[in-house]
Scaffold this motif. Structure first.
Motif, PDB file in Angstrom:
ATOM      1  N   MET A 593       0.833  -1.200   0.000  1.00 18.61           N
ATOM      2  CA  MET A 593       0.000   0.000   0.000  1.00 18.61           C
ATOM      3  C   MET A 593       0.872   1.255   0.000  1.00 18.61           C
ATOM      4  O   MET A 593       0.621   2.202  -0.747  1.00 18.61           O
ATOM      5  CB  MET A 593      -0.928   0.000   1.225  1.00 18.61           C
ATOM      6  N   ARG A 594       1.906   1.262   0.857  1.00 20.48           N
ATOM      7  CA  ARG A 594       2.788   2.420   0.928  1.00 20.48           C
ATOM      8  C   ARG A 594       3.475   2.652  -0.417  1.00 20.48           C
ATOM      9  O   ARG A 594       3.610   3.791  -0.888  1.00 20.48           O
ATOM     10  CB  ARG A 594       3.832   2.208   2.022  1.00 20.48           C
ATOM     11  N   VAL A 596       2.415   1.753  -3.488  1.00 20.89           N
ATOM     12  CA  VAL A 596       1.460   2.254  -4.477  1.00 20.89           C
ATOM     13  C   VAL A 596       1.177   3.731  -4.234  1.00 20.89           C
ATOM     14  O   VAL A 596       1.129   4.542  -5.169  1.00 20.89           O
ATOM     15  CB  VAL A 596       0.153   1.441  -4.433  1.00 20.89           C
ATOM     16  N   PHE A 597       1.003   4.093  -2.990  1.00 15.24           N
ATOM     17  CA  PHE A 597       0.721   5.487  -2.656  1.00 15.24           C
ATOM     18  C   PHE A 597       1.873   6.408  -3.068  1.00 15.24           C
ATOM     19  O   PHE A 597       1.658   7.509  -3.574  1.00 15.24           O
ATOM     20  CB  PHE A 597       0.463   5.598  -1.139  1.00 15.24           C
ATOM     21  N   THR A 600       2.151   6.701  -7.045  1.00 17.54           N
ATOM     22  CA  THR A 600       1.101   7.533  -7.668  1.00 17.54           C
ATOM     23  C   THR A 600       1.247   9.003  -7.273  1.00 17.54           C
ATOM     24  O   THR A 600       0.374   9.819  -7.593  1.00 17.54           O
ATOM     25  CB  THR A 600      -0.294   7.032  -7.251  1.00 17.54           C
ATOM     26  N   GLN A 606      -6.064   7.422  -7.448  1.00 17.83           N
ATOM     27  CA  GLN A 606      -5.361   6.358  -8.173  1.00 17.83           C
ATOM     28  C   GLN A 606      -5.034   5.196  -7.244  1.00 17.83           C
ATOM     29  O   GLN A 606      -5.136   4.018  -7.635  1.00 17.83           O
ATOM     30  CB  GLN A 606      -4.081   6.923  -8.808  1.00 17.83           C
ATOM     31  N   THR A 607      -4.636   5.500  -6.026  1.00 16.59           N
ATOM     32  CA  THR A 607      -4.305   4.427  -5.076  1.00 16.59           C
ATOM     33  C   THR A 607      -5.527   3.565  -4.782  1.00 16.59           C
ATOM     34  O   THR A 607      -5.442   2.330  -4.763  1.00 16.59           O
ATOM     35  CB  THR A 607      -3.747   5.023  -3.777  1.00 16.59           C
ATOM     36  N   CYS A 608      -6.681   4.207  -4.553  1.00 14.48           N
ATOM     37  CA  CYS A 608      -7.904   3.446  -4.266  1.00 14.48           C
ATOM     38  C   CYS A 608      -8.323   2.604  -5.466  1.00 14.48           C
ATOM     39  O   CYS A 608      -8.791   1.469  -5.308  1.00 14.48           O
ATOM     40  CB  CYS A 608      -9.040   4.395  -3.868  1.00 14.48           C
ATOM     41  N   LEU A 611      -5.889  -0.433  -5.547  1.00 17.13           N
ATOM     42  CA  LEU A 611      -6.044  -1.368  -4.428  1.00 17.13           C
ATOM     43  C   LEU A 611      -7.480  -1.864  -4.257  1.00 17.13           C
ATOM     44  O   LEU A 611      -7.717  -2.781  -3.464  1.00 17.13           O
ATOM     45  CB  LEU A 611      -5.587  -0.693  -3.136  1.00 17.13           C
ATOM     46  N   LEU A 618      -8.371   3.648   2.996  1.00 14.51           N
ATOM     47  CA  LEU A 618      -7.004   4.073   2.695  1.00 14.51           C
ATOM     48  C   LEU A 618      -6.532   5.103   3.707  1.00 14.51           C
ATOM     49  O   LEU A 618      -5.407   5.030   4.218  1.00 14.51           O
ATOM     50  CB  LEU A 618      -6.941   4.663   1.279  1.00 14.51           C
TER      51      LEU A 618
END
Length: 636
Positions: A593-594, A596-597, A600, A606-608, A611, A618
């Motif tokens: 998650m970290r 991807v965040f 982006t 975009q992250t949501c 994921l 988030l």
């Protein structure tokens, strides 16, 4: 004045009627002595004071019946009355003696039955007016008749003219039967009046205009709402011809049609009105028609208000245990335990992985509980910012803070009074509010923000979580005493993998049919090889993930195509997780998650999307990782 008035023209009739009322406790019957014009005056006064049925006999009955418009019951002259009245003279009368029977049809017809049985000759003298009695007696005495039989008037006039007069008295049994008939008639009248008043009350209470006509198009029902729609007074409309009073409603059309007509729109006085019409049938014959009218604007406003209120509050539980699809095994055991727990008001903690159907179980338990008729108020603690959490839970008074609604607002505990509060993701409640929640559980009382009044609440609290609250207690992120209070009863919902292949296939078929119906598409084929793919793949999102996969399959027309679109290939079904595995998996998910965040550029959207999670989830996870300290930094 009592409901039934007996006007006795003779003292003998009066005495017997009074005795009957005393013997049989007829509290609804009043007996008054009065004959002819005096009896008519008493009858008119009785009607004005509320009498519903009048009882009398002879000429007095005739006068009252012709003048009044309420039911009048006649005390008849029976054969038994005649024999009893003549019996004292039978021994003195000879076969050649002639008796004149004077009176109206009641007396005449009674003697007609007995004339062949009595030893003397009988001449029947039927009169229409009491004024004709004297002339009739004078005329018939020229024929040699010296004995006349009739009522008190006949007896009195005969004796005045020097002849024998015999008065026919009604026997007690005849009077009693007549009073009983009058009481039955009054009961029937009262029943009809009550039903008519109920119809009037109901029709005036509803919001729709209601108009009914008989077979001749005369208005028989016209309620208050119809007054507003057509601009015609109810008093003016009732009894009038429909074409003259309210020609716009076209109700006579229903007299010609065999079936109802619904949903038509008419323009009445510049307003669009929805009209429903139907004929009134008795033995397949049209005897009238009825129509309802409702302002289109009111219908639209009401529907919008109802939808808005239900959407805002979500105060109903839609699901029951019968809605849970399974194939026995762990889920059947879980349902049995849920049914048992539903009977008690004890706090309940529902645990299970994300997507296993925890809220489905909570709604089902509410609908199986003694509180089923009360509200079911659900709140997702992870979806509410901490700054608003207290207001959502406990409500607030007017002016408590900037932006507060005028007149204040009730919190979920007030709204759920006599029902159930469902706190989903209970582990997300800020630590500083957990103490207040504990107090609600213990004291069954709340106080609004900015308020000074204690408000008692009667609710059952059901909580749900996919977090390990015991570990959060050790990390001092969840109060130990609150944990002990909310998990007096604990219900664990098994994961999709634990339910077994047969339940997975049952659920898959259910979702395929649901979305095929929703999107008007064919149900995709599910060959044996697809069964294997579905039952062996890994479902991180449990039933929620399976549902999404089936929806995608319906849209693409193929389960295989839906599986190929996934970002990762299916993996064998996971084994039950243990405490030693969970930290490693969580660390991997957090690191992903970290990453991807970061890639982006800190874009929440975009992250949501990548994921497949919500913004609130988030935001919560990144806050736990220390990526930022407040939600104002997540704005993109």
């Amino acid at each position: 004045m009592k409901d039934i008035l007996v006007i006795a023209p003779l003292q003998d009739t009066y005495d017997k009627a009074v005795q009957i009322c005393q013997e049989f406790a007829y509290d609804d019957v009043q007996v008054v002595l009065g004959t002819m014009q005096e009896g008519l005056r008493i009858a008119r006064e009785g009607q004005a004071r509320g009498a519903s049925v009048i009882v009398s006999r002879g000429w007095t009955y005739n006068m009252i019946e012709s003048e009044l418009d309420i039911p009048v019951v006649e005390i008849p002259v029976s054969a038994y009355d005649i024999v009893e009245s003549l019996s004292p003279m039978l021994n003195r009368l000879k076969n050649e003696d002639v008796i004149g029977v004077v009176g109206h049809g009641n007396v005449i017809y009674g003697f007609d039955i007995l004339k062949n049985l009595l030893p003397m000759h009988i001449v029947m003298i039927e009169l229409q007016r009491v004024e004709d009695i004297a002339d009739a007696i004078a005329r018939y005495r020229e024929s040699g008749i010296v004995t006349f039989v009739g009522d008190s008037n006949v007896k009195a006039i005969s004796e005045e003219l020097g002849h024998t007069g015999i008065e026919i008295n009604s026997q007690k049994d005849s009077i009693h039967r007549t009073i009983q008939e009058a009481r039955r008639l009054y009961a029937s009248i009262r029943d009809r009046q009550q039903r008519a008043q109920q119809i009037i009350t109901v029709t005036d209470f509803v919001h729709e205009g209601i108009v009914a006509i008989d077979g001749f198009s005369r208005i028989s029902i016209f309620n208050r709402a119809a007054e507003d729609i057509f601009g015609v007074r109810k008093e003016d409309a009732l009894g009038s011809l429909l074409q003259e009073a309210v020609p716009q409603c076209r109700l006579p059309l229903a007299l010609k049609d065999a079936g109802p007509s619904t949903g038509q729109v008419l323009n009445v006085n510049g307003k669009n009105v929805v009209v429903n019409r139907a004929p009134v049938l008795i033995n397949s014959e049209v005897v009238g028609a009825v129509a309802t009218f409702q302002n289109v604007a009111e219908v639209q406003n009401m529907e919008q208000n109802i939808r808005r209120e239900l959407a805002d509050r979500g105060f109903s539980a839609r699901f029951t245990f019968d809605d849970i699809i399974h194939e026995g095994g762990p889920m059947a055991e879980c349902i049995a335990k849920g049914r048992q727990y539903a009977l008690y008001d004890t706090p309940l903690l529902v645990t299970g992985e994300s997507g296993t159907g925890k809220e489905l179980f909570c709604q089902s338990m509410h609908n199986a509980s003694p509180r089923r008729n009360g509200p079911f108020v659900a709140i997702n603690c992870a979806a509410i910012p901490p700054s608003l959490m207290e207001a959502e839970l406990f409500g607030y008074e007017d002016g408590s803070f900037t932006g507060a609604r005028r007149k204040g607002r009730a919190g979920i505990f007030e709204l759920a009074h006599r029902g159930t509060v469902f706190l989903d993701e209970i582990g997300e409640i800020p630590l500083e509010l957990q103490g207040r929640l504990l107090r609600v559980l213990q004291e069954r009382q709340i106080m609004r923000i900015g308020g000074d009044k204690i408000i008692p609440v009667d609710v059952r609290i059901v909580c749900a979580t996919n977090r390990q609250l015991a570990r959060m207690v050790e990390e001092e992120r969840f109060r130990r005493d609150l944990l002990f209070r909310i998990n007096v009863l604990t219900l664990h919902i098994p994961s999709l993998h634990a339910l077994g292949p047969r339940t997975i296939l049952l659920l898959a078929d259910h979702f395929l049919r649901r979305y095929a119906t929703r999107y008007h598409k064919a149900i995709p084929d599910c060959p044996p090889e697809t069964h294997t793919l579905l039952t062996t793949r890994r479902y991180e999102g449990n039933v929620r993930e399976l549902e999404g996969l089936m929806e995608r399959s319906v849209i693409l027309g193929s389960i295989s195509a839906a599986l190929e679109e996934e970002t990762t290939a299916p993996t064998p079904a996971r084994q039950p997780e243990t405490e030693s595995v969970l930290p490693d998996m969580r660390s991997m998910m957090d690191a992903y998650m970290r990453d991807v965040f970061t890639r982006t550029g800190g874009s929440v959207r975009q992250t949501c999307d990548i994921l497949k999670i919500s913004r609130s989830t988030l935001w919560r996870r990144l806050r736990e990782l220390g990526v930022f300290q407040n939600n104002t930094e997540v704005a993109k």
